[in-house]
Write a protein that holds these residues in place. Sequence first.
Motif, mmCIF file in Angstrom:
data_model
loop_
_atom_site.group_PDB
_atom_site.id
_atom_site.type_symbol
_atom_site.label_atom_id
_atom_site.label_comp_id
_atom_site.label_asym_id
_atom_site.label_seq_id
_atom_site.Cartn_x
_atom_site.Cartn_y
_atom_site.Cartn_z
ATOM 1 N N ALA A 570 0.843 -1.203 0.000
ATOM 2 C CA ALA A 570 0.000 0.000 0.000
ATOM 3 C C ALA A 570 0.871 1.243 0.000
ATOM 4 N N LEU A 571 0.702 2.081 -1.018
ATOM 5 C CA LEU A 571 1.481 3.308 -1.143
ATOM 6 C C LEU A 571 0.829 4.486 -0.435
ATOM 7 N N SER A 572 -0.344 4.272 0.134
ATOM 8 C CA SER A 572 -1.025 5.332 0.879
ATOM 9 C C SER A 572 -1.393 4.794 2.256
ATOM 10 N N PRO A 573 -1.411 5.678 3.269
ATOM 11 C CA PRO A 573 -1.789 5.209 4.613
ATOM 12 C C PRO A 573 -3.258 4.826 4.663
ATOM 13 N N SER A 574 -3.611 4.110 5.685
ATOM 14 C CA SER A 574 -4.991 3.638 5.803
ATOM 15 C C SER A 574 -5.961 4.791 5.982
ATOM 16 N N ASP A 575 -7.094 4.734 5.258
ATOM 17 C CA ASP A 575 -8.168 5.695 5.478
ATOM 18 C C ASP A 575 -9.256 5.101 6.374
ATOM 19 N N ASN A 576 -8.973 3.876 6.888
ATOM 20 C CA ASN A 576 -9.894 3.175 7.795
ATOM 21 C C ASN A 576 -11.256 2.906 7.169
ATOM 22 N N SER A 577 -11.320 2.921 5.856
ATOM 23 C CA SER A 577 -12.584 2.631 5.178
ATOM 24 C C SER A 577 -12.846 1.126 5.199
ATOM 25 N N GLU A 578 -14.093 0.759 4.888
ATOM 26 C CA GLU A 578 -14.437 -0.664 4.876
ATOM 27 C C GLU A 578 -13.631 -1.410 3.810
ATOM 28 N N TRP A 579 -13.300 -0.733 2.712
ATOM 29 C CA TRP A 579 -12.570 -1.403 1.634
ATOM 30 C C TRP A 579 -11.122 -1.650 2.046
ATOM 31 N N ARG A 580 -10.499 -0.667 2.700
ATOM 32 C CA ARG A 580 -9.133 -0.862 3.174
ATOM 33 C C ARG A 580 -9.096 -1.982 4.210
ATOM 34 N N CYS A 581 -10.020 -1.941 5.129
ATOM 35 C CA CYS A 581 -10.035 -2.970 6.185
ATOM 36 C C CYS A 581 -10.245 -4.359 5.587
ATOM 37 N N ARG A 582 -11.102 -4.446 4.570
ATOM 38 C CA ARG A 582 -11.357 -5.751 3.973
ATOM 39 C C ARG A 582 -10.117 -6.291 3.266
ATOM 40 N N ILE A 583 -9.479 -5.426 2.487
ATOM 41 C CA ILE A 583 -8.291 -5.873 1.745
ATOM 42 C C ILE A 583 -7.176 -6.256 2.715
ATOM 43 N N GLU A 584 -6.972 -5.437 3.758
ATOM 44 C CA GLU A 584 -5.955 -5.764 4.759
ATOM 45 C C GLU A 584 -6.236 -7.118 5.402
ATOM 46 N N GLY A 585 -7.528 -7.380 5.631
ATOM 47 C CA GLY A 585 -7.884 -8.619 6.314
ATOM 48 C C GLY A 585 -7.841 -9.848 5.415
ATOM 49 N N GLU A 586 -8.125 -9.684 4.120
ATOM 50 C CA GLU A 586 -8.259 -10.855 3.241
ATOM 51 C C GLU A 586 -7.003 -11.168 2.440
ATOM 52 N N ALA A 587 -6.163 -10.161 2.175
ATOM 53 C CA ALA A 587 -4.925 -10.436 1.438
ATOM 54 C C ALA A 587 -3.985 -11.241 2.321
ATOM 55 N N GLU A 588 -3.279 -12.200 1.726
ATOM 56 C CA GLU A 588 -2.390 -13.047 2.523
ATOM 57 C C GLU A 588 -1.288 -12.229 3.195
ATOM 58 N N HIS A 589 -0.724 -11.287 2.466
ATOM 59 C CA HIS A 589 0.295 -10.387 3.021
ATOM 60 C C HIS A 589 -0.082 -8.960 2.638
ATOM 61 N N PHE A 590 -0.189 -8.086 3.627
ATOM 62 C CA PHE A 590 -0.514 -6.684 3.349
ATOM 63 C C PHE A 590 0.502 -5.810 4.064
ATOM 64 N N LEU A 591 1.215 -4.986 3.300
ATOM 65 C CA LEU A 591 2.234 -4.126 3.885
ATOM 66 C C LEU A 591 1.914 -2.672 3.574
ATOM 67 N N ASP A 592 1.830 -1.850 4.612
ATOM 68 C CA ASP A 592 1.681 -0.410 4.443
ATOM 69 C C ASP A 592 3.082 0.181 4.301
ATOM 70 N N VAL A 593 3.443 0.528 3.085
ATOM 71 C CA VAL A 593 4.781 1.084 2.819
ATOM 72 C C VAL A 593 4.679 2.572 2.465
ATOM 73 N N SER A 594 3.590 3.203 2.889
ATOM 74 C CA SER A 594 3.338 4.588 2.482
ATOM 75 C C SER A 594 4.405 5.541 2.993
ATOM 76 N N ALA A 595 5.052 5.213 4.108
ATOM 77 C CA ALA A 595 6.077 6.100 4.667
ATOM 78 C C ALA A 595 7.479 5.703 4.231
ATOM 79 N N TRP A 596 7.590 4.698 3.368
ATOM 80 C CA TRP A 596 8.905 4.220 2.940
ATOM 81 C C TRP A 596 9.379 5.002 1.724
ATOM 82 N N GLY A 597 10.695 5.062 1.579
ATOM 83 C CA GLY A 597 11.262 5.598 0.355
ATOM 84 C C GLY A 597 11.146 4.595 -0.778
ATOM 85 N N ILE A 598 11.197 5.102 -1.997
ATOM 86 C CA ILE A 598 11.063 4.237 -3.176
ATOM 87 C C ILE A 598 12.113 3.130 -3.191
ATOM 88 N N PRO A 599 13.390 3.442 -2.944
ATOM 89 C CA PRO A 599 14.379 2.350 -2.937
ATOM 90 C C PRO A 599 14.064 1.267 -1.912
#
Length: 909
Positions: A570-599
């Motif tokens: 995820a390139l954006s932080p969570s907006d706590n919406s139902e869609w974000r929560c669902r994807i976070e919960g159902e995807a096997e691996h979910f990483l919030d990398v919104s605060a990471w640098g591109i490299p």
Amino acid sequence: MQSALLPPPITGQSHHHQGYPAPGADHAAARQGAMDLESILSEAHSAYRLGDFTRALQLCQTVYIGNNVNRPDILLLIGAIYYQLGNYKQCIAFNDRCIMLDPHMAEAHANLANALQQLSNFDMAMIYYQSALRLKPTFTDAYNNLASALVQKGMVPAALQCYQAALQINPQLVDVHNNLGDLWRAQGQLGRIEAQNCYQEALHIDAHYAPAWRGLGDLYREATDHNQAIIYYQEAVKLRPTYADAYTGLGVSLKESKRKDEAEACFQQVVRLRPGCALSLGNLAGVYYEQGKLDMAIATYQEAIACEPQFPEAYNNLGNALREAGRTDEAVQCYTICIQLQFRAPGTPAVARALAANPQAAAAQQAQRLSVAYNNLGGILKMQGRAQEAIACYEHVALLQPDSPEAHANLASAYKDAARQDTAIQRYQRALQLRPDFPEAFANLVHSLQCICDWTERPALFSRLENEVQRDLAAGRLPPVQPFHAMAYPFSADLALAISSKYAEHCAVTASRLGLTNLLTHPPAQPLAPGERLRIAYVSSDFGNHPLSHLMASVFGLHDRTRVEVFCYALSPSDNSEWRCRIEGEAEHFLDVSAWGIPDIARRISADGIQVAINLNGYTKGARNEIFALWPAPVQASYMGFPATTGASFLPYLITDPVVAPESCRHCYSEHLALMPNCYFVNDYKGAHMDVLDEATLPPRSEIGLPDDKIVYACSNQLYKYDPETFTTWCSILNRVPNSVLWLLRFPPYGEPRIRAEAAARGVDPARIIFTDVAAKPVHIKRSGVADVFLDTPLCNAHTTGCDVLWGGCPMVTLPLERMASRVAASLCYATGLGSEMVVASQSEYEELAVSLGVNHQKRNHLRHRLKRARLRCPLFDTAQWVRDLEKVFFGMWDIHCQGNGPRTFEVA
């Protein structure tokens, strides 16, 4: 240039009466004491000349305190030592005592003036320099330093007279020639020749005088002749290896000459010579930043700030580095502190002096400095979707620089993001008044006019816009039209592809500067072993309340975990919406990398052993395509987010389908095509919106403001997708079906009066155009089925909206053209099984089918009934089967990669 005066050598002679020693042993002891005193003072002088000022002070204090000696020469020496140690108050105190003992000692007056000047008390400093010159009219050092004080006060003619007076006394004063050159150089182009003559005269006197070589280097650097400047700077540092100013100038010219490794070495040398100097650290951090060494740049800027917490430029530049590293919240903090510091004080003492000397010029400089920080802050707030805060920042810039076209253009873009196209258009027009040749402002003006359906000068505007794009492409520049805007413009496929390709090239160049020097490792190109799973990465900024997630929410959890291992980045932080929560919960691996640098994101994808990486953004808001330009995975593809070619070599695959990309349209794409069966476009409606199938839950027309007794033609696409030819067809349809209305979406609202005026001009009563506000997703889908016929926009179709309409059971009329965005609705229609009854081949067929569906109630109702029945069994809404088909695409791309003969176009059965 200013320096403390070295006191005269101390002889045995006293400058005041000390009395007579007693005869005999006492006389001998006194004589021995005097000899010891002179020996200590001689040693103190030697330590001073060697630059060991601490040792010199210790020796002087032994004499001064231990022997209660109060001689002007000793006081003068102690004052000089304190000056060199930077303790100017003590320097003033000891020179003051010296003057009290010997008011005629010119050196004490001059040294006291030097200390006063260092404390920015220029008025008092000038008084003491003048006292020194009255006492000693040939005192050239006093003339030299008085000139420096006059320069600080902005009294340039008087300073020139002082330097000339010193040279009349002694024409061989090399440092005065050099200082005079510096003063002439500060006058800009008018003083350039005089400055050059002064430096050359200094070198004629002493060819080994490094400051004059440095002065020539500065002169040529300021004239942007960096090659010649480098030669002069190199001579200066060869003669004086510890010359920090010359290394600084050399570093700047090397950086401007793109010799960044050498520039880095120069700035590192300056930091070694001036440890703890914030400005030197800032220069070093700047070259790290330009080389893409973001971590080192950030650390070095932070070190500069630790040395000088009131250093606004360092905060601004640190903000830039943090922004590039993806640390946007920290960047916002830095820009904010920079602005606060600039409001709190006029800046450095030099800035304060400039303000006093030339208030108008200094105010302009201060406005420029503030504008830079406000622009940077506004840009990052705009990127974060904080439109109102961005507008406030850009408003400040426009007030600070009312004649700056860039200020008005940036403010316009912020208003445009806030859906205030009316104000945006005014600001773009103001920018173009100030600078008629401003391609970016013109391109955005055209887009803003398109967004509100202002077609007054459309042919001429698009003709000029195309010419400007072609001109920039021919010159190798990034064109002013963004790929996402070009998607809905009446451009040729070749031009749209060229625009995307140039943006992809720019992205690749940016990625190459990010300091990721080693190629990222990839999993071996070999078939999967029994039981081994294919590792898939989905990379997106749209995991949240966004159409992409509305469509794909269930996809990430529907993958077959026995065959595929799914990672979502995820390139954006969570907006706590139902869609974000669902994807976070159902995807096997979910990483919030919104605060990471591109490299760091690219390294993580590589470290996770990803075999197939999917870019779900393309050229849409929040995209970080540089990740893919770093090739973190061996197989990379574009899908869903951007319905057009990316033109990117680092995205060699595009996942699409044969209706969207038939053989006749392959020239529109740079990619190899991975063709899915049925429709490439996914949706989640069978899982998320089953309530729409219960017609009892649908809103009555009266609730929406629609008449019950009329044929309702509808288009809920955004207004930027409209074009005058299509609207003319819509008006013709209304005129041929009198008992009908046209239902449109008020998106944006400033287009409504334009559309009503265009209808009236085409003979349609504006009252027959009914606008409705944007609604929440569930409400929008339910009311989509209330219309009788949906009229699609050919240049850029209904995509997500097309799924809404078809799921709502409303027939569509669509005309596919050539490029991808103009063919998606046709693919949707064919995937319902009823495409032949909704897809047409020409504008005339479009009109005839729409009229027929309006007047032939039986035909329309029969089509609606069949479409509603097809929803639960047609491929378009079978998300589970669609995921199986997508997995076939993934395995197909991987198999081709392992065979070593790809990528290549292929189709999944």
